[in-house]
Design a protein around this motif. Structure first.
Motif, PDB file in Angstrom:
ATOM      1  N   TYR A   1       0.828  -1.213   0.000  1.00  0.00           N
ATOM      2  CA  TYR A   1       0.000   0.000   0.000  1.00  0.00           C
ATOM      3  C   TYR A   1       0.859   1.259   0.000  1.00  0.00           C
ATOM      4  CZ  TYR A   1      -4.122  -2.874   0.993  1.00  0.00           C
ATOM      5  OH  TYR A   1      -5.142  -3.789   0.925  1.00  0.00           O
ATOM      6  N   PHE A   2       1.987   1.220   0.725  1.00  0.00           N
ATOM      7  CA  PHE A   2       2.919   2.344   0.655  1.00  0.00           C
ATOM      8  C   PHE A   2       3.417   2.513  -0.780  1.00  0.00           C
ATOM      9  CE2 PHE A   2       3.806   2.315   5.360  1.00  0.00           C
ATOM     10  CZ  PHE A   2       3.664   3.682   5.562  1.00  0.00           C
ATOM     11  N   GLY A   3       3.679   1.395  -1.441  1.00  0.00           N
ATOM     12  CA  GLY A   3       4.097   1.458  -2.835  1.00  0.00           C
ATOM     13  C   GLY A   3       3.049   2.124  -3.708  1.00  0.00           C
ATOM     14  N   ASP A   4       1.779   1.758  -3.481  1.00  0.00           N
ATOM     15  CA  ASP A   4       0.685   2.376  -4.237  1.00  0.00           C
ATOM     16  C   ASP A   4       0.640   3.886  -4.002  1.00  0.00           C
ATOM     17  OD1 ASP A   4      -0.032  -0.125  -5.158  1.00  0.00           O
ATOM     18  OD2 ASP A   4      -1.684  -0.374  -3.737  1.00  0.00           O
ATOM     19  N   TYR A   5       0.839   4.259  -2.733  1.00  0.00           N
ATOM     20  CA  TYR A   5       0.814   5.688  -2.377  1.00  0.00           C
ATOM     21  C   TYR A   5       1.910   6.447  -3.135  1.00  0.00           C
ATOM     22  CZ  TYR A   5       1.754   9.955   0.214  1.00  0.00           C
ATOM     23  OH  TYR A   5       1.994  11.269   0.532  1.00  0.00           O
ATOM     24  N   TYR A   6       3.130   5.952  -3.060  1.00  0.00           N
ATOM     25  CA  TYR A   6       4.240   6.657  -3.706  1.00  0.00           C
ATOM     26  C   TYR A   6       4.122   6.613  -5.226  1.00  0.00           C
ATOM     27  CZ  TYR A   6       6.733   7.439   0.664  1.00  0.00           C
ATOM     28  OH  TYR A   6       7.090   7.890   1.914  1.00  0.00           O
TER      29      TYR A   6
ATOM     30  N   ARG B   1      10.894   0.697  -4.123  1.00  0.00           N
ATOM     31  CA  ARG B   1      11.542   0.204  -2.900  1.00  0.00           C
ATOM     32  C   ARG B   1      10.527  -0.491  -2.003  1.00  0.00           C
ATOM     33  NH1 ARG B   1      12.334   2.655   2.036  1.00  0.00           N
ATOM     34  NH2 ARG B   1      11.750   4.706   1.219  1.00  0.00           N
ATOM     35  N   TYR B   2       9.361   0.108  -1.834  1.00  0.00           N
ATOM     36  CA  TYR B   2       8.338  -0.506  -0.986  1.00  0.00           C
ATOM     37  C   TYR B   2       7.761  -1.770  -1.623  1.00  0.00           C
ATOM     38  CZ  TYR B   2       8.171   3.044   2.645  1.00  0.00           C
ATOM     39  OH  TYR B   2       8.480   3.854   3.716  1.00  0.00           O
ATOM     40  N   TYR B   3       7.556  -1.729  -2.922  1.00  0.00           N
ATOM     41  CA  TYR B   3       7.065  -2.932  -3.607  1.00  0.00           C
ATOM     42  C   TYR B   3       8.045  -4.089  -3.445  1.00  0.00           C
ATOM     43  CZ  TYR B   3       3.290  -0.387  -6.021  1.00  0.00           C
ATOM     44  OH  TYR B   3       2.150   0.333  -6.322  1.00  0.00           O
ATOM     45  N   ASN B   4       9.343  -3.790  -3.583  1.00  0.00           N
ATOM     46  CA  ASN B   4      10.344  -4.848  -3.461  1.00  0.00           C
ATOM     47  C   ASN B   4      10.415  -5.398  -2.035  1.00  0.00           C
ATOM     48  OD1 ASN B   4      11.185  -5.016  -6.130  1.00  0.00           O
ATOM     49  ND2 ASN B   4      12.681  -3.373  -5.915  1.00  0.00           N
ATOM     50  N   GLU B   5      10.240  -4.515  -1.050  1.00  0.00           N
ATOM     51  CA  GLU B   5      10.203  -4.978   0.346  1.00  0.00           C
ATOM     52  C   GLU B   5       9.002  -5.897   0.567  1.00  0.00           C
ATOM     53  OE1 GLU B   5      10.343  -1.594   2.903  1.00  0.00           O
ATOM     54  OE2 GLU B   5      12.378  -1.021   2.306  1.00  0.00           O
ATOM     55  N   SER B   6       7.867  -5.496   0.007  1.00  0.00           N
ATOM     56  CA  SER B   6       6.662  -6.315   0.110  1.00  0.00           C
ATOM     57  C   SER B   6       6.869  -7.652  -0.584  1.00  0.00           C
ATOM     58  CB  SER B   6       5.472  -5.578  -0.517  1.00  0.00           C
ATOM     59  OG  SER B   6       4.304  -6.371  -0.475  1.00  0.00           O
ATOM     60  N   LEU B   7       7.469  -7.608  -1.761  1.00  0.00           N
ATOM     61  CA  LEU B   7       7.724  -8.818  -2.547  1.00  0.00           C
ATOM     62  C   LEU B   7       8.629  -9.790  -1.789  1.00  0.00           C
ATOM     63  CD1 LEU B   7       6.858  -9.739  -5.383  1.00  0.00           C
ATOM     64  CD2 LEU B   7       8.993  -8.790  -6.259  1.00  0.00           C
ATOM     65  N   GLN B   8       9.653  -9.250  -1.140  1.00  0.00           N
ATOM     66  CA  GLN B   8      10.581 -10.096  -0.392  1.00  0.00           C
ATOM     67  C   GLN B   8       9.869 -10.797   0.770  1.00  0.00           C
ATOM     68  OE1 GLN B   8      14.173  -8.146   0.899  1.00  0.00           O
ATOM     69  NE2 GLN B   8      14.687  -9.761   2.360  1.00  0.00           N
ATOM     70  N   LEU B   9       9.004 -10.051   1.478  1.00  0.00           N
ATOM     71  CA  LEU B   9       8.264 -10.636   2.605  1.00  0.00           C
ATOM     72  C   LEU B   9       7.331 -11.740   2.124  1.00  0.00           C
ATOM     73  CD1 LEU B   9       7.444  -7.355   4.545  1.00  0.00           C
ATOM     74  CD2 LEU B   9       8.896  -9.210   5.368  1.00  0.00           C
TER      75      LEU B   9
ATOM     76  N   TYR C   1       1.740  -7.246 -10.081  1.00  0.00           N
ATOM     77  CA  TYR C   1       0.740  -6.491 -10.841  1.00  0.00           C
ATOM     78  C   TYR C   1       0.905  -4.996 -10.578  1.00  0.00           C
ATOM     79  CZ  TYR C   1      -3.779  -4.839 -12.527  1.00  0.00           C
ATOM     80  OH  TYR C   1      -4.760  -4.155 -13.199  1.00  0.00           O
ATOM     81  N   SER C   2       1.130  -4.644  -9.301  1.00  0.00           N
ATOM     82  CA  SER C   2       1.351  -3.238  -8.955  1.00  0.00           C
ATOM     83  C   SER C   2       2.585  -2.689  -9.659  1.00  0.00           C
ATOM     84  CB  SER C   2       1.507  -3.087  -7.440  1.00  0.00           C
ATOM     85  OG  SER C   2       0.333  -3.480  -6.756  1.00  0.00           O
ATOM     86  N   LEU C   3       3.635  -3.492  -9.706  1.00  0.00           N
ATOM     87  CA  LEU C   3       4.857  -3.070 -10.398  1.00  0.00           C
ATOM     88  C   LEU C   3       4.612  -2.890 -11.894  1.00  0.00           C
ATOM     89  CD1 LEU C   3       7.521  -5.275  -8.601  1.00  0.00           C
ATOM     90  CD2 LEU C   3       7.598  -2.782  -8.791  1.00  0.00           C
ATOM     91  N   ALA C   4       3.812  -3.766 -12.470  1.00  0.00           N
ATOM     92  CA  ALA C   4       3.496  -3.641 -13.902  1.00  0.00           C
ATOM     93  C   ALA C   4       2.797  -2.313 -14.181  1.00  0.00           C
ATOM     94  CB  ALA C   4       2.616  -4.815 -14.338  1.00  0.00           C
TER      95      ALA C   4
ATOM     96  N   ALA D   1       4.073  -8.176 -15.425  1.00  0.00           N
ATOM     97  CA  ALA D   1       2.739  -8.708 -15.683  1.00  0.00           C
ATOM     98  C   ALA D   1       2.795 -10.218 -15.882  1.00  0.00           C
ATOM     99  CB  ALA D   1       2.133  -8.034 -16.903  1.00  0.00           C
ATOM    100  N   GLU D   2       3.823 -10.689 -16.575  1.00  0.00           N
ATOM    101  CA  GLU D   2       3.973 -12.135 -16.800  1.00  0.00           C
ATOM    102  C   GLU D   2       4.222 -12.864 -15.478  1.00  0.00           C
ATOM    103  OE1 GLU D   2       5.694 -12.299 -21.378  1.00  0.00           O
ATOM    104  OE2 GLU D   2       7.103 -12.096 -19.703  1.00  0.00           O
ATOM    105  N   LYS D   3       5.030 -12.248 -14.608  1.00  0.00           N
ATOM    106  CA  LYS D   3       5.278 -12.840 -13.285  1.00  0.00           C
ATOM    107  C   LYS D   3       3.982 -12.901 -12.485  1.00  0.00           C
ATOM    108  CE  LYS D   3      10.083 -11.302 -12.857  1.00  0.00           C
ATOM    109  NZ  LYS D   3      11.017 -10.377 -12.145  1.00  0.00           N
ATOM    110  N   SER D   4       3.150 -11.869 -12.624  1.00  0.00           N
ATOM    111  CA  SER D   4       1.886 -11.830 -11.905  1.00  0.00           C
ATOM    112  C   SER D   4       0.960 -12.953 -12.340  1.00  0.00           C
ATOM    113  CB  SER D   4       1.208 -10.482 -12.146  1.00  0.00           C
ATOM    114  OG  SER D   4      -0.066 -10.437 -11.551  1.00  0.00           O
ATOM    115  N   LEU D   5       0.971 -13.270 -13.631  1.00  0.00           N
ATOM    116  CA  LEU D   5       0.070 -14.290 -14.169  1.00  0.00           C
ATOM    117  C   LEU D   5       0.631 -15.701 -14.030  1.00  0.00           C
ATOM    118  CD1 LEU D   5      -1.017 -12.452 -17.423  1.00  0.00           C
ATOM    119  CD2 LEU D   5      -2.391 -12.795 -15.366  1.00  0.00           C
ATOM    120  N   ALA D   6       1.947 -15.812 -13.826  1.00  0.00           N
ATOM    121  CA  ALA D   6       2.580 -17.135 -13.818  1.00  0.00           C
ATOM    122  C   ALA D   6       2.342 -17.901 -12.531  1.00  0.00           C
ATOM    123  CB  ALA D   6       4.076 -16.975 -14.052  1.00  0.00           C
ATOM    124  N   LEU D   7       1.895 -17.185 -11.478  1.00  0.00           N
ATOM    125  CA  LEU D   7       1.763 -17.840 -10.159  1.00  0.00           C
ATOM    126  C   LEU D   7       0.387 -18.431  -9.954  1.00  0.00           C
ATOM    127  CD1 LEU D   7       3.627 -15.025  -8.224  1.00  0.00           C
ATOM    128  CD2 LEU D   7       4.503 -17.296  -8.757  1.00  0.00           C
TER     129      LEU D   7
END
Length: 222
Positions: free
Chosen positions: A158-163, A174-182, A197-200, A216-222
Motif C-alpha cells: 500500500y505504501f508502494g501504491d501511495y508513492y 523500494r516498498y514494492y520490493n520490500e513487500s515482494l521479499q516478505l 501487478y502493482s509493479l506492472a 505482468a507475466e510474473k503476476s500471471l505465472a503464479l
C-alpha cells in the motif's frame, strides 16, 4: 451451502434453548448464538449477500454488546465495515472501523495494526492521500511491535501504491520490493502476484513497457 445450513440450524437450536429458560448457563447459550450469527455473516458476505451478512453481524454485535465482550465487539465492527466497503459505502465502513479501533486501542489488541491499515486504504480509495499516508504510518508503528509478516507485507504494498500515485517511483519500487521479499519468504503466491501487478502498473506509468510486461507475466505465472 452446507456450512450456512449448519449455522442456521445452530441458531435455531440456541434460540430454542434460550426461549425454554433452560437450566443451561444462559451466557453459554448467548455466546453460541452470537458465534452462529457471526459465522453465518461470513458465509453470506462471501456469497455477496450483503443484506443478510449485515443482518447476522448486527445480531451477533447486539449479543456481544449485551454481554460486554469488547474483543468480539471490535471483530463485529470490523466485519460490518468490510461489508460496507464491499457495498461501496466507504463512509459507513470508516465509521465502524473507527469504532473497532477505539476498542482495540483500549484493550491493546494486535489487530490494531490491521484496522489502521484498512482505514488508510479507504482514505486512499476516497482520494484523501494525506489521511491514507497518516494511517499507513500509524499502522507501521504497530506492526513493528507484533509478529504479523503477512499484514506488514500488504502494508508495504500500500505504501508502494501511495508513492506510485505521487509519481515518486523510486520510493514506490523500494516498498514494492520490500513487500515482494516478505511475500516470497512466506511463499505467499497471491501476495507475490499482487505486488508484481502493482509493479506492472508502475512501469506502464513510466512508459517502461518491457519491464511492465515482465512484471505482468510474473503476476500471471503464479
Amino acid at each position: 451451502p452446507e456450512a450456512l445450513q449448519n449455522f442456521i440450524k445452530s441458531q435455531q437450536y440456541f434460540e430454542q434453548l434460550s426461549a425454554a429458560n433452560s437450566e443451561i448457563d444462559q451466557a453459554r447459550i448467548k455466546n453460541g448464538l452470537a458465534r452462529s450469527y457471526a459465522s453465518a455473516g461470513v458465509v453470506y458476505s462471501e456469497e455477496n449477500n450483503y443484506s443478510k451478512a449485515l443482518e447476522n453481524y448486527f445480531k451477533a454485535l447486539n449479543i456481544y454488546q449485551e454481554t460486554q465482550q469488547k474483543g468480539n465487539i471490535s471483530k463485529a465492527y470490523n466485519n460490518i465495515a468490510i461489508v460496507y466497503k464491499s457495498q461501496n459505502h466507504p463512509d459507513q465502513a470508516l465509521t465502524y472501523l473507527q469504532k473497532a479501533l477505539q476498542i482495540q486501542q483500549e484493550t491493546g489488541e494486535q489487530s490494531t495494526a490491521v484496522t489502521l491499515t484498512n482505514i488508510g486504504v479507504i482514505y486512499f480509495e476516497k482520494g484523501d492521500d494525506a489521511k491514507a499516508f497518516e494511517y499507513y504510518n500509524k499502522a507501521k508503528k504497530f506492526f513493528a511491535l507484533i509478529d504479523n509478516k503477512r499484514g506488514f507485507a500488504l502494508l508495504q504494498n500500500y505504501f508502494g501504491d501511495y508513492y506510485s500515485k505521487q509519481k515518486k517511483y523510486d520510493s514506490a519500487i523500494r516498498y514494492y520490493n520490500e513487500s515482494l521479499q516478505l511475500y516470497a519468504e512466506m511463499d505467499n503466491t497471491f501476495g507475490i502476484s499482487l505486488v508484481n501487478y502493482s509493479l506492472a502498473e508502475l512501469y506502464v506509468a513510466q512508459k517502461k513497457y518491457p519491464e511492465a510486461l515482465a512484471s505482468a507475466e510474473k503476476s500471471l505465472a503464479l
